[in-house]
Design an enzyme around this catalytic site. Structure first.
Site, mmCIF file in Angstrom:
data_model
loop_
_atom_site.group_PDB
_atom_site.id
_atom_site.type_symbol
_atom_site.label_atom_id
_atom_site.label_comp_id
_atom_site.label_asym_id
_atom_site.label_seq_id
_atom_site.Cartn_x
_atom_site.Cartn_y
_atom_site.Cartn_z
ATOM 1 N N VAL A 67 46.831 50.053 28.535
ATOM 2 C CA VAL A 67 48.316 49.748 28.034
ATOM 3 C C VAL A 67 48.334 49.019 28.394
ATOM 4 O O VAL A 67 48.290 48.202 29.717
ATOM 5 C CB VAL A 67 49.775 50.779 28.444
ATOM 6 C CG1 VAL A 67 50.302 50.587 28.266
ATOM 7 C CG2 VAL A 67 48.809 52.536 28.641
ATOM 8 N N CYS A 68 49.061 47.543 26.997
ATOM 9 C CA CYS A 68 49.635 45.861 27.805
ATOM 10 C C CYS A 68 51.037 46.477 26.821
ATOM 11 O O CYS A 68 51.989 47.440 27.183
ATOM 12 C CB CYS A 68 49.028 45.039 27.269
ATOM 13 S SG CYS A 68 48.775 45.441 25.241
ATOM 14 N N TYR A 69 51.477 45.248 26.783
ATOM 15 C CA TYR A 69 53.102 45.531 25.923
ATOM 16 C C TYR A 69 52.985 45.794 24.771
ATOM 17 O O TYR A 69 53.912 46.899 25.144
ATOM 18 C CB TYR A 69 53.343 43.646 26.081
ATOM 19 C CG TYR A 69 53.854 42.656 27.556
ATOM 20 C CD1 TYR A 69 54.737 43.348 28.254
ATOM 21 C CD2 TYR A 69 52.916 42.055 27.442
ATOM 22 C CE1 TYR A 69 54.788 42.588 29.278
ATOM 23 C CE2 TYR A 69 52.486 41.565 29.575
ATOM 24 C CZ TYR A 69 53.584 41.634 29.718
ATOM 25 O OH TYR A 69 53.510 41.318 31.808
#
Length: 109
Positions: A67-69
Protein backbone atom coordinates in the site's frame (compact mmCIF):
# COMPACT_ATOMS: atom_id res chain seq x y z
CA UNK A 1 9.62 -14.71 -17.22
CA UNK A 2 6.19 -16.35 -17.36
CA UNK A 3 4.48 -14.33 -14.68
CA UNK A 4 4.36 -10.65 -13.77
CA UNK A 5 6.16 -9.91 -10.50
CA UNK A 6 2.93 -8.50 -9.02
CA UNK A 7 -0.78 -8.10 -9.66
CA UNK A 8 -3.12 -5.17 -9.17
CA UNK A 9 -5.61 -5.44 -6.30
CA UNK A 10 -8.72 -3.33 -5.88
CA UNK A 11 -9.91 -1.93 -2.56
CA UNK A 12 -13.09 -4.04 -2.51
CA UNK A 13 -11.16 -7.28 -2.90
CA UNK A 14 -8.78 -6.34 -0.09
CA UNK A 15 -11.72 -5.38 2.14
CA UNK A 16 -13.23 -8.82 1.50
CA UNK A 17 -9.97 -10.61 2.26
CA UNK A 18 -9.61 -8.71 5.53
CA UNK A 19 -13.25 -9.35 6.48
CA UNK A 20 -12.68 -13.07 5.82
CA UNK A 21 -9.46 -12.88 7.87
CA UNK A 22 -7.53 -14.37 4.96
CA UNK A 23 -3.86 -14.94 5.81
CA UNK A 24 -1.85 -12.19 4.16
CA UNK A 25 0.99 -9.80 4.79
CA UNK A 26 0.01 -6.14 4.45
CA UNK A 27 2.76 -3.52 4.16
CA UNK A 28 2.45 0.27 3.91
CA UNK A 29 5.32 2.15 2.28
CA UNK A 30 4.12 5.69 3.00
CA UNK A 31 6.21 7.96 5.22
CA UNK A 32 6.21 7.19 8.98
CA UNK A 33 4.12 10.25 9.92
CA UNK A 34 1.39 9.42 7.39
CA UNK A 35 1.36 5.81 8.59
CA UNK A 36 1.06 6.90 12.23
CA UNK A 37 -1.84 9.21 11.37
CA UNK A 38 -3.82 6.39 9.75
CA UNK A 39 -3.31 3.01 8.10
CA UNK A 40 -5.19 -0.14 7.17
CA UNK A 41 -5.61 -2.31 10.30
CA UNK A 42 -3.07 -5.12 10.38
CA UNK A 43 -0.57 -3.38 8.11
CA UNK A 44 3.04 -2.86 9.03
CA UNK A 45 5.14 0.10 8.02
CA UNK A 46 7.81 -0.80 5.49
CA UNK A 47 10.83 1.31 4.65
CA UNK A 48 14.52 0.81 3.96
CA UNK A 49 15.27 0.10 7.61
CA UNK A 50 12.48 -2.47 8.12
CA UNK A 51 12.63 -4.36 4.82
CA UNK A 52 15.27 -6.82 6.06
CA UNK A 53 12.99 -7.87 8.93
CA UNK A 54 10.10 -8.32 6.50
CA UNK A 55 12.24 -10.52 4.25
CA UNK A 56 13.17 -12.66 7.28
CA UNK A 57 9.70 -12.89 8.83
CA UNK A 58 7.02 -12.85 6.13
CA UNK A 59 6.24 -16.27 4.63
CA UNK A 60 6.94 -16.29 0.88
CA UNK A 61 3.82 -18.38 0.17
CA UNK A 62 1.45 -15.90 1.90
CA UNK A 63 -0.06 -13.15 -0.28
CA UNK A 64 1.78 -9.84 0.18
CA UNK A 65 -0.14 -6.58 -0.38
CA UNK A 66 1.75 -3.30 -0.80
CA UNK A 67 0.00 0.00 0.00
CA UNK A 68 1.19 3.53 -0.79
CA UNK A 69 -0.64 6.86 -1.14
CA UNK A 70 -2.37 6.41 -4.51
CA UNK A 71 -1.25 3.06 -5.90
CA UNK A 72 1.74 4.27 -7.90
CA UNK A 73 4.84 3.81 -5.73
CA UNK A 74 3.46 0.51 -4.48
CA UNK A 75 3.83 -0.95 -7.98
CA UNK A 76 7.60 -0.50 -7.92
CA UNK A 77 7.86 -1.90 -4.39
CA UNK A 78 5.60 -4.83 -5.30
CA UNK A 79 7.70 -5.64 -8.36
CA UNK A 80 10.86 -5.60 -6.23
CA UNK A 81 9.27 -7.80 -3.54
CA UNK A 82 8.06 -10.19 -6.23
CA UNK A 83 11.71 -10.54 -7.23
CA UNK A 84 12.59 -11.50 -3.64
CA UNK A 85 10.69 -14.77 -3.90
CA UNK A 86 7.19 -13.87 -2.75
CA UNK A 87 4.77 -16.00 -4.72
CA UNK A 88 1.76 -13.64 -4.81
CA UNK A 89 2.45 -9.91 -4.56
CA UNK A 90 -0.22 -7.24 -5.03
CA UNK A 91 -0.20 -3.47 -5.39
CA UNK A 92 -3.33 -1.82 -3.97
CA UNK A 93 -4.94 0.27 -6.72
CA UNK A 94 -5.93 3.69 -5.38
CA UNK A 95 -3.69 3.18 -2.35
CA UNK A 96 -4.47 4.28 1.16
CA UNK A 97 -6.23 7.41 -0.12
CA UNK A 98 -8.89 5.32 -1.86
CA UNK A 99 -9.12 2.91 1.09
CA UNK A 100 -9.68 5.75 3.59
CA UNK A 101 -12.28 7.40 1.35
CA UNK A 102 -14.25 4.17 0.89
CA UNK A 103 -13.71 2.60 4.31
CA UNK A 104 -13.19 5.45 6.83
CA UNK A 105 -14.40 3.18 9.63
CA UNK A 106 -11.59 0.74 8.79
CA UNK A 107 -8.63 3.06 9.39
CA UNK A 108 -6.39 2.43 12.40
CA UNK A 109 -4.96 5.55 14.03
Amino acid sequence: MNQAPFEHLDVDTLAGWLADQAPLTLVDIRDPLSFSQGHIPGSRHLDNTSVAALLEEAPRERPLVVVCYHGNSSQQAAAWLGGQGYERVYSLDGGFTDWAARHPERVAR
